[in-house]
Design a protein around this motif. Sequence first.
Motif, mmCIF file in Angstrom:
data_model
loop_
_atom_site.group_PDB
_atom_site.id
_atom_site.type_symbol
_atom_site.label_atom_id
_atom_site.label_comp_id
_atom_site.label_asym_id
_atom_site.label_seq_id
_atom_site.Cartn_x
_atom_site.Cartn_y
_atom_site.Cartn_z
ATOM 1 N N UNK A 212 9.614 -7.158 -7.254
ATOM 2 C CA UNK A 212 8.656 -8.196 -7.608
ATOM 3 C C UNK A 212 7.454 -7.552 -8.307
ATOM 4 N N UNK A 213 6.582 -8.395 -8.843
ATOM 5 C CA UNK A 213 5.370 -7.861 -9.466
ATOM 6 C C UNK A 213 4.548 -7.060 -8.458
ATOM 7 N N UNK A 214 4.467 -7.557 -7.223
ATOM 8 C CA UNK A 214 3.697 -6.839 -6.210
ATOM 9 C C UNK A 214 4.320 -5.484 -5.917
ATOM 10 N N UNK A 215 5.654 -5.419 -5.906
ATOM 11 C CA UNK A 215 6.326 -4.129 -5.727
ATOM 12 C C UNK A 215 5.917 -3.146 -6.821
ATOM 13 N N UNK A 216 5.851 -3.639 -8.052
ATOM 14 C CA UNK A 216 5.481 -2.772 -9.181
ATOM 15 C C UNK A 216 4.077 -2.231 -8.997
ATOM 16 N N UNK A 217 3.135 -3.098 -8.604
ATOM 17 C CA UNK A 217 1.760 -2.631 -8.383
ATOM 18 C C UNK A 217 1.702 -1.645 -7.216
ATOM 19 N N UNK A 218 2.471 -1.905 -6.166
ATOM 20 C CA UNK A 218 2.495 -0.988 -5.018
ATOM 21 C C UNK A 218 3.069 0.374 -5.416
ATOM 22 N N UNK A 219 4.139 0.367 -6.204
ATOM 23 C CA UNK A 219 4.745 1.625 -6.645
ATOM 24 C C UNK A 219 3.763 2.408 -7.514
#
Length: 330
Positions: A212-219
């Motif tokens: 998800x977009x949040x996963x991308x920001x977290x990564x």
Amino acid sequence: MQTDELTYQERIREHQLKIKQVFREMGKVVVGQQYMVNRLLIGLFTNGHILLEGVPGLAKTLTINTLAKVLHLDFQRIQFTPDLLPSDLVGTMIYNQSSSAFEVKKGPIFANLVLADEVNRSPAKVQSALLEAMQEKQVTIGEKTYRLDLPFLVLATQNPVEHEGTYPLPEAQVDRFMMKVYVDYLSKADELEVMRRMSNLSYTSTVNTILTKQDIFDIRNEINQVQISETLERYIIELVFATRKPADYDLTDFAQYLQFGVSPRASIALNLAAKAVAFFDERDYVLPEDIKEIASDVLSHRVILNYEAEADNVKTKDFVEAVLRKVPIS
């Protein structure tokens, strides 16, 4: 505190496993282009744009389109042509007769992944509009500025075999691309698989959304926490300076061909990309091999050689490889 740390490490591990899943999902549609997928993900997770160069038919467009589906991101493809206008890219003001007022009609640049297909076919004004979007993550329509939705990544392609009707990309714009990735031909086994798939008119393949977009920001945050030693930081600086003053690094054979070395953006990009390589390898620290693995993609397009180099068939990639051989880690 220990529980929080454990939870954080578990999240990192989960994200690293999801990245491996992304590669598997991409493999359902795209055959034999793991290298390109790897570089696209590094660009996405380090907030860097990618320039792809390769002959037609190597699945560049298909790869980017599939990646957008796997990551559940908004995707737009823009075919760059000599008659393209900046308004075709960013949008324009249109008159609404019912309200007797001008309204903004946003262009295809308002997406998460933007494929700028054959980017070197558009004139200078379009390149300027694209440059603002790449650098500032914003566009100007009329007198108002609009922020682009994040994550925002430009994936541009150019064809190395056609020059008629093309406009050389300005050095300033080329420097904005974190990496230039050369897409090569497939192996015999991979091309055989592609032929079998595409010759079967009933063949279909669907991919699952993994991140998800949040996963991308977290990564992105997790990659930012990857440690790089002061020794390796200095090694990056030495590599960068070797492209500017090759004679100081026993590279006199290349000094006669050099017009300009890489910009300061290169050292930043090399640092970030090396951290991403380490993260993909499930490490929280950078090794010298991580820097060497990514150096050619980060540095080669930023080196500018003179006409003498072209006459002697000396490539920027040859220069960068020589720099990697000569510059020691101290």
